[in-house]
Design an enzyme around this catalytic site. Structure first.
Site, mmCIF file in Angstrom:
data_model
loop_
_atom_site.group_PDB
_atom_site.id
_atom_site.type_symbol
_atom_site.label_atom_id
_atom_site.label_comp_id
_atom_site.label_asym_id
_atom_site.label_seq_id
_atom_site.Cartn_x
_atom_site.Cartn_y
_atom_site.Cartn_z
ATOM 1 N N ASP A 42 -18.911 -15.102 2.567
ATOM 2 C CA ASP A 42 -19.372 -13.724 2.405
ATOM 3 C C ASP A 42 -18.590 -12.724 3.224
ATOM 4 O O ASP A 42 -18.735 -11.513 3.022
ATOM 5 C CB ASP A 42 -20.843 -13.618 2.822
ATOM 6 C CG ASP A 42 -21.005 -13.704 4.338
ATOM 7 O OD1 ASP A 42 -21.519 -12.752 4.950
ATOM 8 O OD2 ASP A 42 -20.602 -14.733 4.923
ATOM 9 N N LYS A 96 -13.519 -19.198 12.877
ATOM 10 C CA LYS A 96 -12.997 -18.430 11.749
ATOM 11 C C LYS A 96 -12.564 -17.063 12.297
ATOM 12 O O LYS A 96 -13.232 -16.538 13.182
ATOM 13 C CB LYS A 96 -14.086 -18.218 10.694
ATOM 14 C CG LYS A 96 -14.628 -19.498 10.055
ATOM 15 C CD LYS A 96 -15.814 -19.181 9.141
ATOM 16 C CE LYS A 96 -16.459 -20.451 8.602
ATOM 17 N NZ LYS A 96 -17.658 -20.158 7.791
ATOM 18 N N ASP A 115 -20.219 -21.782 3.621
ATOM 19 C CA ASP A 115 -20.621 -21.017 4.786
ATOM 20 C C ASP A 115 -22.145 -20.892 4.747
ATOM 21 O O ASP A 115 -22.772 -21.096 3.699
ATOM 22 C CB ASP A 115 -19.955 -19.635 4.727
ATOM 23 C CG ASP A 115 -20.427 -18.713 5.817
ATOM 24 O OD1 ASP A 115 -20.386 -19.114 6.992
ATOM 25 O OD2 ASP A 115 -20.857 -17.585 5.500
ATOM 26 N N THR A 141 -19.958 -23.706 9.152
ATOM 27 C CA THR A 141 -20.571 -22.504 9.706
ATOM 28 C C THR A 141 -20.096 -22.211 11.119
ATOM 29 O O THR A 141 -19.762 -23.119 11.876
ATOM 30 C CB THR A 141 -22.103 -22.641 9.699
ATOM 31 O OG1 THR A 141 -22.705 -21.493 10.316
ATOM 32 C CG2 THR A 141 -22.563 -23.894 10.436
ATOM 33 N N SER A 142 -20.112 -20.926 11.472
ATOM 34 C CA SER A 142 -19.787 -20.518 12.838
ATOM 35 C C SER A 142 -20.983 -20.660 13.769
ATOM 36 O O SER A 142 -20.853 -20.460 14.971
ATOM 37 C CB SER A 142 -19.295 -19.063 12.851
ATOM 38 O OG SER A 142 -18.045 -18.957 12.204
ATOM 39 N N ASP A 146 -24.473 -18.228 6.992
ATOM 40 C CA ASP A 146 -24.994 -16.862 7.105
ATOM 41 C C ASP A 146 -24.350 -15.931 6.088
ATOM 42 O O ASP A 146 -23.124 -15.806 6.030
ATOM 43 C CB ASP A 146 -24.773 -16.324 8.519
ATOM 44 C CG ASP A 146 -25.603 -17.076 9.551
ATOM 45 O OD1 ASP A 146 -26.830 -17.109 9.389
ATOM 46 O OD2 ASP A 146 -25.028 -17.633 10.497
#
Length: 220
Positions: free
Chosen positions: A168, A143, A16, A111-112, A18
């Site tokens: 995270d 996600k 991931d 990643t989003s 962020d």
């Protein structure tokens, strides 16, 4: 600290961005506080659900009766603002050394963020962009849906069970587990969701490439 496995082994790593390798909390919270206030929501309550998801999915959680088309439209505006605002975007502690340690090993970014936002934040943090990456444009579901992690594993040519995800947030950890992966939880948000291995930041992680092609991850 949660009780976790002291050592994990994997054949590929899915990262991931962020909160995991890039600390973008300052801009994320700045933008989402403003959005929450504009929509009559409690900013503190909104911040509890923003991490890990694509923006439109966060909006759907916070405003469940609003048409999804409006969420997509708002998300485009918010993405543009977040991409332009890199003030306070820095690497998570230990991220530069960690990425250097895995440079020659199978890994991907999942990643989003969309491609533009991911590029802006990785550049602002001074981190190298992984060659293999799954961004928002690559998936049909945000996600905590596992689609992104499954695509990342497929791109790397490894079974999900042989992959370890770094996350995270609750949404990210849920997505990785739904994909059949073990999880390294990074930072304070991850601690509450019982990852398989937990580190406060990446300075606490040791990466060892074994002769048999596996990757050993242990708490430093």
């Amino acid at each position: 600290m949660p009780a976790t496995t002291p050592v994990l082994t994997a054949r590929a790593l899915l990262l991931d961005m962020d909160g995991t390798i890039v600390n973008s909390d300052a801009v994320v919270e700045r933008c989402w506080r403003d959005w929450a206030v504009e929509h009559g929501l409690d900013p503190e309550e909104a911040l509890k659900v923003v991490h890990g998801r694509q923006g439109y999915a966060t909006m759907a959680v916070l405003l469940p009766d609003r048409p999804m088309e409006q969420n997509y439209a708002d998300n485009r505006v918010l993405l543009a603002r977040e991409t332009a605002d890199t003030d306070g975007v820095v690497p998570v502690e230990g991220a530069p050394a960690f990425l250097a340690a895995i440079a020659g090993l199978p890994h991907a970014l999942v990643t989003s963020a969309d491609e533009a936002l991911a590029t802006a934040r990785m550049n602002a943090a001074g981190l190298p962009m992984p060659e293999v990456r799954v961004t928002a444009e690559c998936v049909g579901a945000s996600k905590p849906d596992p689609e992104g992690f499954l695509k990342g594993a497929a791109e790397l040519g490894h079974d999900p069970a042989d992959c370890v995800a770094f996350e995270d947030s609750e949404a990210g950890i849920t997505a990785a587990r739904a994909a059949g992966m073990r999880v390294v939880g990074v930072g304070p948000r991850a601690a509450a969701f019982a990852p398989d291995l937990y580190v406060p930041d990446l300075t606490h992680l040791t990466v060892t490439a074994r002769a048999d092609g596996t990757i050993e991850l242990s708490v430093a």
